[in-house]
Enzyme design. Structure first.
Site, mmCIF file in Angstrom:
data_model
loop_
_atom_site.group_PDB
_atom_site.id
_atom_site.type_symbol
_atom_site.label_atom_id
_atom_site.label_comp_id
_atom_site.label_asym_id
_atom_site.label_seq_id
_atom_site.Cartn_x
_atom_site.Cartn_y
_atom_site.Cartn_z
ATOM 1 N N GLU A 93 -8.197 -12.369 -61.372
ATOM 2 C CA GLU A 93 -8.671 -12.151 -62.740
ATOM 3 C C GLU A 93 -8.813 -13.469 -63.493
ATOM 4 O O GLU A 93 -8.007 -14.377 -63.324
ATOM 5 C CB GLU A 93 -7.655 -11.297 -63.499
ATOM 6 C CG GLU A 93 -7.537 -9.911 -62.940
ATOM 7 C CD GLU A 93 -6.442 -9.118 -63.631
ATOM 8 O OE1 GLU A 93 -5.884 -8.229 -62.987
ATOM 9 O OE2 GLU A 93 -6.146 -9.416 -64.807
ATOM 10 N N CYS A 112 -8.618 -18.545 -69.190
ATOM 11 C CA CYS A 112 -7.325 -18.389 -68.523
ATOM 12 C C CYS A 112 -7.599 -18.174 -67.035
ATOM 13 O O CYS A 112 -8.261 -17.208 -66.652
ATOM 14 C CB CYS A 112 -6.625 -17.179 -69.140
ATOM 15 S SG CYS A 112 -5.112 -16.736 -68.307
ATOM 16 N N CYS A 119 1.652 -13.247 -56.364
ATOM 17 C CA CYS A 119 2.659 -14.261 -56.686
ATOM 18 C C CYS A 119 3.956 -13.907 -55.972
ATOM 19 O O CYS A 119 4.332 -12.738 -55.885
ATOM 20 C CB CYS A 119 2.897 -14.302 -58.198
ATOM 21 S SG CYS A 119 4.109 -15.545 -58.709
ATOM 22 N N CYS A 123 8.646 -11.648 -60.821
ATOM 23 C CA CYS A 123 9.246 -11.255 -62.104
ATOM 24 C C CYS A 123 9.008 -9.746 -62.289
ATOM 25 O O CYS A 123 7.869 -9.287 -62.169
ATOM 26 C CB CYS A 123 8.607 -12.037 -63.251
ATOM 27 S SG CYS A 123 8.672 -13.824 -63.013
ATOM 28 N N CYS A 126 6.066 -8.194 -64.463
ATOM 29 C CA CYS A 126 4.720 -8.748 -64.272
ATOM 30 C C CYS A 126 3.975 -8.012 -63.157
ATOM 31 O O CYS A 126 4.488 -7.873 -62.045
ATOM 32 C CB CYS A 126 4.849 -10.238 -63.949
ATOM 33 S SG CYS A 126 3.298 -10.985 -63.426
ATOM 34 N N CYS A 340 -1.492 -10.710 -67.034
ATOM 35 C CA CYS A 340 -2.039 -11.144 -65.753
ATOM 36 C C CYS A 340 -1.821 -10.104 -64.659
ATOM 37 O O CYS A 340 -0.751 -9.549 -64.525
ATOM 38 C CB CYS A 340 -1.452 -12.488 -65.365
ATOM 39 S SG CYS A 340 0.275 -12.462 -64.908
HETATM 40 N N1 SAH Z 1 3.266 -17.837 -63.101
HETATM 41 C C1 SAH Z 1 3.117 -18.545 -64.317
HETATM 42 C C2 SAH Z 1 1.764 -18.376 -64.973
HETATM 43 C C3 SAH Z 1 1.152 -17.003 -64.976
HETATM 44 S S1 SAH Z 1 1.932 -15.797 -65.938
HETATM 45 C C4 SAH Z 1 4.233 -18.201 -65.276
HETATM 46 O O1 SAH Z 1 4.946 -17.248 -65.045
HETATM 47 O O2 SAH Z 1 4.390 -18.946 -66.234
HETATM 48 C C5 SAH Z 1 1.472 -16.227 -67.580
HETATM 49 C C6 SAH Z 1 2.393 -15.655 -68.652
HETATM 50 O O3 SAH Z 1 2.225 -14.222 -68.769
HETATM 51 C C7 SAH Z 1 3.860 -15.887 -68.340
HETATM 52 O O4 SAH Z 1 4.556 -16.428 -69.439
HETATM 53 C C8 SAH Z 1 4.337 -14.496 -68.011
HETATM 54 O O5 SAH Z 1 5.677 -14.361 -68.206
HETATM 55 C C9 SAH Z 1 3.494 -13.628 -68.912
HETATM 56 N N2 SAH Z 1 3.491 -12.201 -68.519
HETATM 57 C C10 SAH Z 1 3.486 -11.684 -67.276
HETATM 58 N N3 SAH Z 1 3.527 -10.341 -67.312
HETATM 59 C C11 SAH Z 1 3.577 -9.990 -68.615
HETATM 60 C C12 SAH Z 1 3.655 -8.741 -69.305
HETATM 61 N N4 SAH Z 1 3.693 -7.580 -68.646
HETATM 62 N N5 SAH Z 1 3.677 -8.763 -70.649
HETATM 63 C C13 SAH Z 1 3.629 -9.931 -71.335
HETATM 64 N N6 SAH Z 1 3.570 -11.141 -70.739
HETATM 65 C C14 SAH Z 1 3.564 -11.178 -69.396
HETATM 66 FE FE1 SF4 Z 2 4.518 -14.896 -60.906
HETATM 67 FE FE2 SF4 Z 2 4.055 -13.111 -62.829
HETATM 68 FE FE3 SF4 Z 2 6.453 -14.330 -62.675
HETATM 69 FE FE4 SF4 Z 2 4.273 -15.738 -63.443
HETATM 70 S S1 SF4 Z 2 5.208 -14.017 -64.532
HETATM 71 S S2 SF4 Z 2 5.849 -16.345 -61.959
HETATM 72 S S3 SF4 Z 2 2.679 -14.727 -62.180
HETATM 73 S S4 SF4 Z 2 5.570 -12.957 -61.126
#
Ligand code: SAH
Ligand code: SF4
Length: 368
Positions: A93, A112, A119, A123, A126, A340
C-alpha cells in the site's frame, strides 16, 4: 519481461542502451528527467523519443516496478490510497495525502511508502504485523511508489510531492540496504529534500546507526507506544532485542548527529497504554530527548480486540502531556482503511484481492 528498473538503472546504463541504438548521449538526461515527471506513466508517453526507441527501451527496462491495482479516495478527495502490485504478484500500500495551505503553512503533498511486504516485528495492534514478513521491497519498488503516487495526485489536480514518510507497510530499518538506497535516489534524483523525509522505525538499533552514517538530515520517528520495557515488550516485540534504554540512547545520538528533532509515535490503545503512568513516562522521555510526540488514536483492525480509548480518557492522557510538543494525528484515510496494511487485509478478507495480486469483482473504485 524487462528486469531492470528504470528508476534505479542509473545514467550509465541508460547511456549504454542509447549508444547501442545509435542515439546521442544527451537523450540520457532527457529520459532521466522524464522519469520524475508525474504526467509520464509509460515509455509510450515519452513522445520526444521515436517509436522504435521507445519499444527497445521498454524491452530492456521496466518503466515502473509497481502497477496500481486500485485507488481509494478519502477525506473529500485529499487522500488517495493506492494498492500497488509488484512483479511477483505481491501487493503493498502507498498513500498520497494533500494538505492545503493554511494561514501559516504552505501546501504539502505527502507520500507514505511501504518498505516491506508484511513485517516480522509483529506489533499486535498492526494489520501488517499480523501478516508476518513475506519479503523486502527492492530500492526501485520503494522509489516507484513515490512516482505512482505523484501520478495519482497529478491526475486529480494535486501535487507535486513535497514530503515522504516511510510509514506504510513494513519496518524500513529491517530492510536498511534498500531503504538507504531509496533515500539516496529520492534526494539526489527526484529532488526531494532530506529534511522533508521521515523514516519511522519500531527501534532497529543497527538500522538507526546506519541511517546516521549517511549524514542525510532525514527526520527519525521512533514508534514508542510504551514508556516501560514491560509494556513495550508486548506492544513492540522488537523491544526484547533492543530495549528502551538502548533505543532511546541511539535515537538521541541520531538527533545530535543529524541536527534533526526526533519524534515519538504513540498509537493510543484503550485500556492498554492510555494510563496516567504511561502518559507521564512518555512526557518525561520526550522532554529528555527533546522529542516531538505524535499521538495516533488506534485504528481498529481485524483480529484485534483493541481500539481507541473513550474520548474522555484520550483527553486526560493528552492533558498529562502538557509541556511537551504534541500533535494528535488525524487518522487520514479513515474512510479508506487508514493504518498500514489495513486496505490490503480488508480486500483479502473480502476475497476481492486474489493471491496473485489481481482484483476480482466487486471492484473498488478505480482511477478517475
Ligand atoms: N514499521 C515502522 C513503520 C510503519 S508503521 C514503525 O512501526 O514505525 C507506521 C506507524 O503506524 C507506526 O507508528 C505504527 O505504530 C502505526 N500503526 C500501525 N498500526 C496502527 C493502527 N492500527 N492504528 C494506529 N496506528 C498504527
Ligand atoms: Fe511492523 Fe506494523 Fe510494528 Fe511497524 S507497527 S514494526 S509495520 S508490525
Amino acid at each position: 519481461m524487462p528486469t531492470r528498473a528504470l528508476s534505479t538503472a542509473g545514467e550509465a546504463a541508460i547511456l549504454d542502451a542509447l549508444t547501442r541504438h545509435g542515439e546521442p548521449a544527451w537523450r540520457a538526461r532527457q529520459i532521466q528527467a522524464a522519469i520524475w515527471q508525474p504526467y509520464v506513466g509509460d515509455f509510450e508517453e515519452l513522445l520526444q523519443l521515436h517509436a522504435t526507441l521507445r519499444r527497445s527501451l521498454a524491452d530492456e527496462f521496466a518503466f515502473s516496478t509497481v502497477s496500481v491495482g486500485a485507488e481509494l479516495v478519502a477525506d473529500v478527495g485529499l487522500t488517495v490510497k493506492l494498492l500497488c502490485r509488484l512483479a511477483d504478484g505481491q501487493t503493498i500500500e502507498t498513500v498520497a495525502m494533500e494538505t492545503p495551505a493554511g494561514t501559516d503553512s504552505r501546501r504539502r503533498s505527502t507520500v507514505c511508502v511501504s518498505s516491506q511486504v508484511g513485517c516480522a516485528v509483529g506489533c499486535p495492534f498492526c494489520a501488517t504485523g499480523h501478516m508476518g514478513l513475506r519479503r523486502n521491497c527492492t530500492t526501485a519498488e520503494i522509489v516507484d511508489q513515490v512516482r505512482a503516487a505523484a501520478g495519482a495526485l497529478h491526475r486529480r489536480g494535486m501535487g507535486p510531492v513535497t514530503h515522504i514518510v516511510y510509514m506504510g507497510m513494513g519496518e524500513p530499518l529491517a530492510n536498511a540496504a534498500a531503504t538507504l538506497e531509496s533515500l539516496a535516489v529520492l534526494t539526489a534524483e527526484a529532488g526531494i529534500s532530506a529534511r522533508r523525509i521521515t523514516v519511522s522505525t519500531s527501534g532497529v538499533v543497527p538500522g538507526i546507526q546506519q541511517l546516521a552514517a549517511t549524514h542525510l538530515p532525514v527526520t527519525l520517528a521512533l514508534s514508542l507506544h510504551a514508556a516501560t520495557d514491560e509494556l513495550r515488550d508486548r506492544l513492540v516485540p522488537i523491544n526484547r532485542t533492543y530495549p528502551l534504554g538502548m533505543v532511546l540512547d541511539t535515537a538521541s545520538r541520531y538527533a545530535e548527529q543529524s541536527g534533526r528533532r526526533i519524534s515519538f509515535e504513540w498509537c493510543l490503545i484503550g485500556g492498554v497504554n492510555d494510563s496516567m503512568e504511561q502518559a507521564e513516562g512518555l512526557r518525561d522521555l520526550a522532554r529528555r530527548a527533546q522529542a516531538h510526540i505524535n499521538v495516533i488514536p488506534m485504528n481498529r483492525i481485524e483480529g484485534s480486540p483493541w481500539g481507541p480509548p473513550e474520548p474522555e480518557v484520550a483527553r486526560r492522557f493528552l492533558g498529562a502531556l502538557r509541556g511537551a510538543r504534541v500533535t494528535v494525528r488525524d487518522t487520514r484515510g479513515g474512510d479508506a482503511d487508514a493504518a498500514c496494511g489495513q486496505l490490503r487485509a480488508d480486500l483479502e478478507a473480502r476475497r476481492i484481492l486474489r493471491p496473485d495480486g489481481t482484483l476480482s469483482p466487486p471492484r473498488v473504485p478505480a482511477r478517475a
